[in-house]
Enzyme design. Structure first.
Site, PDB file in Angstrom:
ATOM      1  CD  GLU A 137      -2.850   1.156   2.270  1.00 34.86           C
ATOM      2  OE1 GLU A 137      -2.624   0.410   3.375  1.00 34.86           O
ATOM      3  OE2 GLU A 137      -3.701   2.428   2.287  1.00 34.86           O
ATOM      4  N   GLY A 152       3.330   2.255  10.652  1.00 34.68           N
ATOM      5  CA  GLY A 152       3.062   1.538  11.951  1.00 34.68           C
ATOM      6  C   GLY A 152       2.857  -0.127  11.421  1.00 34.68           C
ATOM      7  CB  ALA A 153       0.554  -2.351  11.524  1.00 31.39           C
ATOM      8  CG  MET A 154      -0.105  -3.077   4.667  1.00 29.68           C
ATOM      9  SD  MET A 154      -0.845  -2.006   4.587  1.00 29.68           S
ATOM     10  CE  MET A 154      -2.066  -2.382   3.292  1.00 29.68           C
ATOM     11  CD  GLU A 155      -4.868  -1.847   5.606  1.00 24.56           C
ATOM     12  OE1 GLU A 155      -3.916  -1.318   6.362  1.00 24.56           O
ATOM     13  OE2 GLU A 155      -5.572  -1.139   4.893  1.00 24.56           O
ATOM     14  CG  HIS A 187      -6.163   0.906  12.510  1.00 23.98           C
ATOM     15  ND1 HIS A 187      -6.685   1.943  12.478  1.00 23.98           N
ATOM     16  CD2 HIS A 187      -5.258   0.534  11.416  1.00 23.98           C
ATOM     17  CE1 HIS A 187      -6.576   2.596  11.140  1.00 23.98           C
ATOM     18  NE2 HIS A 187      -5.811   1.685  10.348  1.00 23.98           N
ATOM     19  CD  GLU A 188      -3.202  -1.787  10.683  1.00 23.90           C
ATOM     20  OE1 GLU A 188      -3.297  -2.005   9.601  1.00 23.90           O
ATOM     21  OE2 GLU A 188      -2.552  -0.753  11.044  1.00 23.90           O
ATOM     22  CG  HIS A 224      -7.650  -1.508   7.863  1.00 21.64           C
ATOM     23  ND1 HIS A 224      -8.293  -0.475   7.018  1.00 21.64           N
ATOM     24  CD2 HIS A 224      -6.428  -0.811   8.412  1.00 21.64           C
ATOM     25  CE1 HIS A 224      -7.841   0.650   7.282  1.00 21.64           C
ATOM     26  NE2 HIS A 224      -6.635   0.374   8.102  1.00 21.64           N
TER      27      HIS A 224
HETATM   28  N1  ARG Z   1      -3.086   0.993   5.966  1.00 21.60           N
HETATM   29  C1  ARG Z   1      -1.928   0.975   6.650  1.00 21.60           C
HETATM   30  C2  ARG Z   1      -2.803   1.583   8.008  1.00 21.60           C
HETATM   31  O1  ARG Z   1      -3.646   2.128   8.501  1.00 21.60           O
HETATM   32  C3  ARG Z   1      -1.211   2.225   6.552  1.00 21.60           C
HETATM   33  C4  ARG Z   1      -0.127   1.959   5.360  1.00 21.60           C
HETATM   34  C5  ARG Z   1       0.332   3.185   5.032  1.00 21.60           C
HETATM   35  N2  ARG Z   1       1.559   2.807   4.030  1.00 21.60           N
HETATM   36  C6  ARG Z   1       2.367   3.637   3.278  1.00 21.60           C
HETATM   37  N3  ARG Z   1       3.001   3.320   2.534  1.00 21.60           N
HETATM   38  N4  ARG Z   1       1.844   5.160   3.103  1.00 21.60           N
HETATM   39  O2  ARG Z   1      -3.207   1.004   8.768  1.00 21.60           O
HETATM   40 ZN    ZN Z   2      -5.546   1.976   8.485  1.00 22.53          ZN
END
Ligand code: ARG
Ligand code: ZN
Length: 888
Positions: A131, A271-274, A307-308, A311
């Site tokens: 993402e 922070g993290a990715m879903e 949060h993740e 998602h």
């Molecule tokens: N979707 C991810 C999160 O909220 C964030 C990822 C953002 N990544 C980026 N490369 N801007 O929860």
């Molecule tokens: Zn998010």
């Protein structure tokens, strides 16, 4: 003007207005990865079909970046170079048939990937971040969220270095191969956009648990971590199970795959990715034990895990049509995680924390050159729009809809949203339309929150006639221009209000024409006009006091005439806990600004006795929950107060706030000593709300005791540091020592390092402590630490710990009047931009606020911004942030 800048090609702007639906769908993708650090081979077989409405001649466009194209075939026939066009980062297949398979093979180099987007390696672990547009660095693909595809992924790697092979979905096959290699095949039956693709390969340990869903399915849960970190992942696992249960109960959302995997890595931009079924986390948001993690770390772990996880529905099952709709998933998911945390912990404090963050980071964004609506309508680099506006204000907009509709109708709307759009890529308009449909409420004007940037400002006029019992409230709204939006339409603003009588009791409210008063007291006013007049009848009081924007029902600023005695009264008596805190912050802010004024004029400031009295009352109020009492006692941050100033003056503000603290401490010395001693119980550490509240109160208290700066303080606090049995108290005491130029400070810092030098997460805290010290000379310490053996500019957490902390949490030093802080930051941005543009662009934010300062600082900051943008080759990311900061 530098000629380089004017002649360099400007990166193109992408516009929402130019959106067109994709001419082709990718129904399925069969991927195979033969992993190698320098040359990973990626084969893709895509089953492509023309969208029904597409004309026959349409070209298929695939994105690809830094890919070495080895071969390409259509329906099994190799294409010659004349049958496709590869220019820049676009691969075009001209007039393909109605449906066909496309085979590509590319080579990529994970090892040299220091941007940490696409496929990269972190400590010998292969992992991905796709993402928003990282998949195009993995394979040729229509890399846009409205193309939803089912993925089958085969990973091949040497067995000894990479025993663990993971991707999205469920494991469907695995086995040995020749040459010590092995493979695993994963299949994800849920169609998803490419940004949710993930792959992990490495030698990792895991902890396992399971979760029985509401319908009785048993889900296998695993968290993969570095070997030896198993016990530190337990809290994350417990948090995950709480989140899964909560989403079933609060929104009837059940998990869908057979497994849910989380992987923690130490090099991660965010922070993290879903990713579907395979969340990838920055390890600082997974690993925790009392020895190494603070209460805040635990709190963040729980909320980010949630949060993740959330998602999976708000983002994955229902996704975004295009990246302008980012807040569709992020604002909504932040709102959901906020509600979750509020239920798990102290809800008043959760609201206070969220609003504090919003008012400092988002309001500042809204007030500066980088202001944008929660649904932006143009961008150069979408990575620059993972902002506080999209996330935090996006969540506030969802919250306002819930306030306007009421919880029940909002929930119905959510149910319909999830069921109607399941498996689709949709827009913010679709979301709002669903809410309108289920509630019968017209949200046309409300939708301006999606398209207009800026923080609305509401002026409050009150009129009360004790004879007739009529109370008249007049509200005027306005919103300052933001870039590209000189004139704003009035917003639809829901304001929760109540009136308090002189005994501190809630007055039942009866609006004109109502035949009955509302028994709860709180009513929601909807301000839609530039000026709104609201009349209440039968107000039985001699002096009704207004409590407005309760629970921060709208993300606005307000101006009102309120005496300090009214403020003190409301701190003590408002029934809305959030507003008790908010009015206290207003009161303290005016007191501190008054001190600042005295200091600047060379006068001796002294605190209003009524203010001291109010603080004393809070300090001894044992009826208050610990965390809440701590929040009431804590003075507003320098960051917050500076947003209330016409021209920011960081150094004098720092002094003024210190003076206020010292005077409060001196006046209430006995109270703080007693309170602190009363809190020194031997309850074992637990990262729960009660323990966290107790430690918060201890910290605030100790802060006041130390504010006296008596000669024995450092020794006393150092003792506490030495005897602490958990990282929270270690950090709280070190934070206090960190502002003192004492041997105890250096000893404590050294102790921390010696004890935890092998723990990168604690070492990052140690870097951050150095960077946040208000002592003079901090910048040269920070510069020196850039060369420390444990420092690594390629690691985002280290950049954040040292550079980010210095520029965001150390205003006295960052804003040093000689401009050295600004130059330091510009140097780092230029350096980091060469390999990690996303991180470099994030660092620009504090420079974007240049207009808030006096001319000397303005000039110094602008000079640095110019320097960055005229550099040889700023990335698209940095170019956009700096260009917009300069108002171009
Ligand atoms: N979707 C991810 C999160 O909220 C964030 C990822 C953002 N990544 C980026 N490369 N801007 O929860
Ligand atoms: Zn998010």
């Amino acid at each position: 003007m530098n000629t380089q800048y004017t002649t360099k090609p400007t990166p193109p702007t992408i516009r929402l207005a130019d959106y067109t639906a994709p001419p082709y769908r990718v129904i399925s993708a069969d991927l195979s990865f033969n992993l190698d650090p320098e040359r990973t081979m990626v084969r893709a077989t895509l089953e492509v079909a023309r969208a029904t409405e597409t004309e026959s001649s349409a070209t298929l466009e695939l994105n690809g970046e830094s890919l070495d194209l080895i071969s390409i075939a259509l329906n099994g026939r190799k294409l010659s170079v004349s049958e496709y066009i590869l220019t820049g980062n676009i691969l075009k297949i001209l007039s393909p048939p109605k449906s066909f398979t496309l085979d590509t093979e590319v080579a990529i180099a994970p090892e040299g990937n220091e941007a940490l987007e696409g496929l990269f390696r972190s400590n010998n672990v292969y992992c991905t971040q796709c993402e928003p547009e990282g998949f195009r660095r993995i394979s040729f693909f229509p890399d846009r969220p409205d193309v939803m595809t089912t993925y089958r992924t085969t990973i091949i790697a040497p067995k000894d270095g990479y025993p663990v092979l993971l991707s999205n979905g469920n494991l469907v096959d695995s086995g040995e191969m020749e040459g010590g290699r092995h493979f695993a095949t994963w299949y994800d039956p849920f169609p998803k956009p490419s940004y949710l693709f993930a792959l992990v390969a490495g030698d990792l340990a895991y902890i396992e648990d399971n979760f029985r869903t509401v319908s009785g399915r048993v889900i296998q849960l695993r968290i993969y971590i570095e070997h030896g970190k198993e016990s530190r992942s337990r809290y994350a696992m417990e948090s995950l199970k709480r989140a899964m249960r909560w989403d079933e109960q609060a929104y009837s959302r059940e998990y869908d795959l057979d497994v849910f995997n989380i992987v923690a890595v130490s090099d991660f931009n965010m922070g993290a990715m879903e990713n579907k079924g395979l969340n990838i986390f920055n390890d600082r948001f997974i690993l925790a034990d009392p020895e190494t993690a603070t209460d805040i770390d635990y709190y963040l772990i729980e909320s980010i895990i949630a949060h993740e996880y959330f998602h999976n529905w708000s983002g994955n099952r229902v996704t975004c049509r295009d990246w302008f709709q980012l807040c569709l998933k992020e604002g909504l998911t932040v709102f959901r995680d906020q509600e979750f945390t509020a239920e798990m912990r102290n809800s008043a404090n959760k609201r206070i924390d969220d609003v504090s963050v919003l008012r400092v980071s988002q309001f500042r964004e809204d007030a500066g050159p980088l202001a944008h609506p929660i649904r932006p309508d143009n961008y150069i680099e979408i990575n620059n729009f993972y902002t506080s506006t999209v996330y935090q204000k996006g969540a506030e907009v969802i919250r306002m809809m819930q306030t306007i509709l009421g919880k029940e109708k909002f929930r119905k709307g959510m149910d319909l949203y999830f069921s109607r759009y399941d498996g689709q890529a949709v827009t913010c308009d679709d979301f709002v339309a669903t809410m309108e449909e289920t509630s019968g409420t017209d949200l046309k004007q409300f939708k301006l929150w999606y398209s207009q940037a800026g923080t609305p400002h509401v002026e409050i006029d009150e009129f009360f006639d004790p004879q007739s019992g009529i109370y008249k409230l007049t509200l005027h709204q306005n919103c300052k221009p933001t870039p590209g939006q000189p004139i704003k339409e009035p917003f639809h603003i829901p304001l929760a209000i109540g009136l308090i009588d002189e005994l501190g009791t809630e007055i039942p409210l009866q609006t004109e024409g109502d035949d009955q008063a509302h028994s709860t007291g709180t009513v929601i006013l909807e301000l839609k006009e530039p000026t709104g007049v609201f009349i209440f009848e039968n107000v039985n009081s001699s002096n009704p006091r207004l409590s407005i924007n309760r629970s921060f029902s709208a993300p606005i600023t307000m101006a009102r005439k309120q005496t300090s005695s009214d403020q003190a009264f409301m701190v003590a008596r408002d029934s809305d806990p959030f507003n008790r805190w908010a009015v206290g912050q207003e009161y303290s802010t005016s007191v501190i600004l008054d001190i600042l004024d005295h200091l600047v004029k060379g006068h001796t400031p002294s605190l209003d006795p009524a203010f001291l009295d109010a603080m004393g009352k809070v300090a001894v109020d044992t009826s208050l929950d610990d965390a809440f009492r701590a929040s009431l006692l804590e003075l507003p941050t320098e960051d917050y107060i500076s947003t209330c100033m016409a021209v920011e003056d960081p150094i004098n503000l720092h002094k003024a706030r210190k003076v206020a603290r010292r005077q409060i401490a001196a006046h209430h010395r006995k109270i703080f000593d007693e309170l602190y001693n009363g809190l020194r119980t031997d309850i074992p550490y637990a990262p729960d709300a009660a323990g966290m509240g107790r430690r918060m109160l201890k910290r605030v208290n100790l802060g006041y005791i130390a504010a006296l700066e008596s000669p024995e303080t450092a020794g006393y606090v150092k003792d506490l540091f030495d005897n602490a049995d958990n990282m929270t108290e270690r950090m709280d005491t070190l934070d206090i020592l960190n502002a003192t130029d004492t041997p105890q400070r250096s000893q404590a810092l050294q102790d921390l390092y010696d004890r935890f030098e092998n723990d990168h997460l604690v070492v990052n805290k140690w870097f951050a402590l150095h960077a946040s010290s208000p002592l003079p000379g901090t910048l040269s310490v920070v510069k020196k630490l850039l060369g420390h053996p444990a420092f690594d500019l390629k690691n985002p957490n280290k950049i954040r710990a040292l550079v980010g902390t210095f520029t965001n949490l150390n205003s006295v030093n960052f804003h040093a009047i000689d401009g050295s802080g600004y130059k330091f930051l510009a140097d780092r941005i230029l350096e980091i931009d060469k390999f990690n543009p996303l991180m470099a662009a994030r660092l620009v934010l504090p420079l974007g606020r240049w207009k808030r300062f006096a001319p000397t600082r303005q000039l110094q900051i602008k000079t640095q911004l110019e320097r960055i943008i005229t550099a040889q080759t700023p990335s698209r990311d940095v170019y956009e942030m700096v260009g917009k900061s300069l108002g171009r």
